[in-house]
Design an enzyme around this catalytic site. Structure first.
Site, short mmCIF file in Angstrom:
data_model
loop_
_atom_site.label_atom_id
_atom_site.label_comp_id
_atom_site.label_asym_id
_atom_site.label_seq_id
_atom_site.Cartn_x
_atom_site.Cartn_y
_atom_site.Cartn_z
N SER A 134 1.38 1.26 5.77
CA SER A 134 0.91 1.54 4.41
C SER A 134 1.96 2.26 3.58
O SER A 134 1.91 2.24 2.35
CB SER A 134 -0.39 2.35 4.44
OG SER A 134 -0.21 3.52 5.22
N ARG A 191 1.42 -7.01 -15.27
CA ARG A 191 0.64 -7.77 -14.27
C ARG A 191 -0.80 -7.29 -14.17
O ARG A 191 -1.68 -8.03 -13.75
CB ARG A 191 1.28 -7.67 -12.88
CG ARG A 191 2.59 -8.40 -12.72
CD ARG A 191 3.01 -8.50 -11.26
NE ARG A 191 2.98 -7.22 -10.56
CZ ARG A 191 3.99 -6.36 -10.54
NH1 ARG A 191 5.10 -6.64 -11.19
NH2 ARG A 191 3.90 -5.22 -9.87
N HIS A 202 1.21 8.73 9.42
CA HIS A 202 2.54 8.89 10.01
C HIS A 202 2.48 9.95 11.11
O HIS A 202 1.84 11.00 10.94
CB HIS A 202 3.55 9.36 8.95
CG HIS A 202 3.94 8.32 7.95
ND1 HIS A 202 3.50 7.03 7.99
CD2 HIS A 202 4.76 8.42 6.85
CE1 HIS A 202 4.01 6.36 6.96
NE2 HIS A 202 4.78 7.18 6.26
N CYS A 233 6.87 11.20 2.01
CA CYS A 233 5.66 11.43 2.81
C CYS A 233 5.97 12.08 4.15
O CYS A 233 5.27 13.02 4.58
CB CYS A 233 4.92 10.11 3.03
SG CYS A 233 5.97 8.73 3.54
#
Length: 339
Positions: A162, A41, A245, A132
């Site tokens: 995100s 792509r 976060h 994360c």
């Protein structure tokens, strides 16, 4: 002249891949050749590195030949297929997916906590980047664990969109605009509207009632900190924040320590910024952490329900320290000490 390295970024056009390129530039990583890889792509695309346009190549056989290090952020199935090939073609892989994290032969590394584990890369040629939410938590817990062994962790996360990718950021922005304009709100990325809402569901549910994201935090924390006796329980929540976060963390230590003890060790801890001045309304927030590489910690206080308990609040940029920066930090130690 310092030695330079040939670096590939696999998944270069994604949010984390793009940030990896930015981190390599910001930290002046010693690169002689940068190879950007992505799926079909992205054929024909170029990305900027140090003011130059670098073409994106389609991932395939031979993509890693001549490379020293390959930073992967292209999803678990891609990592499962291509990481072993990258090693076979000569590149050590730092993988950001969950594919290899719990493999006993693959080190799971947060440089501020267990950099020595990088040496185990020789087992399979792969070093795993943790989840994360786990990364920012163990950066803070590591120094406390060294002070007074942590027996139990109870964590609730407040995770930015995100973490799901660019489509989730766009969905939140579109929903907020629709609400403002009085139009119907549509959702595709999440099972429910995320704007003005919280969704206590990240990744798939397991048979034990926990989500996969929550179990990642449990198992990865034990592996990184090298102590399977640490009890961890997590509740992970998606919130309408773009970057950063947040986590409310309650710990139980083997011996009683004071909030002052915790502040003292965290003030000196690498990768940590103490923001803990409630009298002046100073505490960590996602807006402050966004775009930064540190983990911000505050609201440090004695748990009034038990003697050996401490409560903390911590925030970090999930795309940077939670993913891209941690991977580049691993690569820095790898090239400096092992390659």
């Amino acid at each position: 002249m310092a030695k330079q390295y040939r670096v590939a970024v696999c998944g270069a056009t994604g949010a984390v891949g793009n940030q990896m390129i930015g981190c390599l530039e910001e930290r002046n990583f010693p690169i002689s050749e940068l190879r950007l890889l992505a799926s079909e792509r992205s054929r024909g695309k170029t990305l900027t590195y140090k003011g130059e346009q670098v073409p994106v190549q389609v991932l395939g056989q031979g993509s890693f030949k001549g490379m020293d290090v390959a930073l992967f952020s292209a999803g678990g199935s891609t990592s499962e297929q291509w990481a072993p090939l990258a090693w076979k073609e000569g590149a050590v892989v730092v993988d950001n997916s969950s594919a290899w994290r719990m493999d006993p032969d693959v080190p799971l590394v947060v440089p501020e906590v267990n950099p020595q584990d990088i040496a185990q890369y020789k087992n399979k040629g792969i070093i795993a980047n943790p989840n994360c939410s786990t990364i920012q938590m163990v950066v803070v817990l590591g120094p406390i664990h060294n002070l007074a062994r942590i027996e139990r962790v109870v964590v609730s996360t407040y995770q930015a969109v995100s973490g799901t990718g660019q489509k989730a950021i766009v969905e939140l922005q579109d929903q907020l605009k629709a609400l403002y304009e009085g139009r119907p709100v549509e959702h595709k990325v999440y099972p429910y509207q995320i704007a003005m809402n919280l969704i206590p569901h990240i990744d798939v549910f397991k048979d034990n009632g926990y989500t996969k994201e929550e179990m990642k935090m449990v198992l990865e924390t034990q592996k990184i900190m090298g102590d399977s006796s640490i009890k961890v329980t997590a509740t992970c929540v998606r919130v309408p924040v773009v970057y950063g976060h947040s986590e409310a963390v309650n710990i139980t230590t083997a011996r009683q320590i004071s909030p002052e003890d915790v502040r003292r060790v965290l003030a000196q801890a690498p990768g940590v910024k103490l923001v803990d001045d409630p009298a002046n309304k100073r505490y960590p927030m996602p807006l402050e952490a966004a775009g930064q590489d540190l983990t911000y910690v505050g609201r440090i206080r004695q748990d009034i329900s038990q003697e050996r308990g401490i409560d903390l609040w911590l925030v970090a940029d999930n795309i940077r320290k939670g993913a891209a920066t941690n991977a580049v930090q691993i690569a820095e130690i790898l090239t400096r000490d092992y390659l």
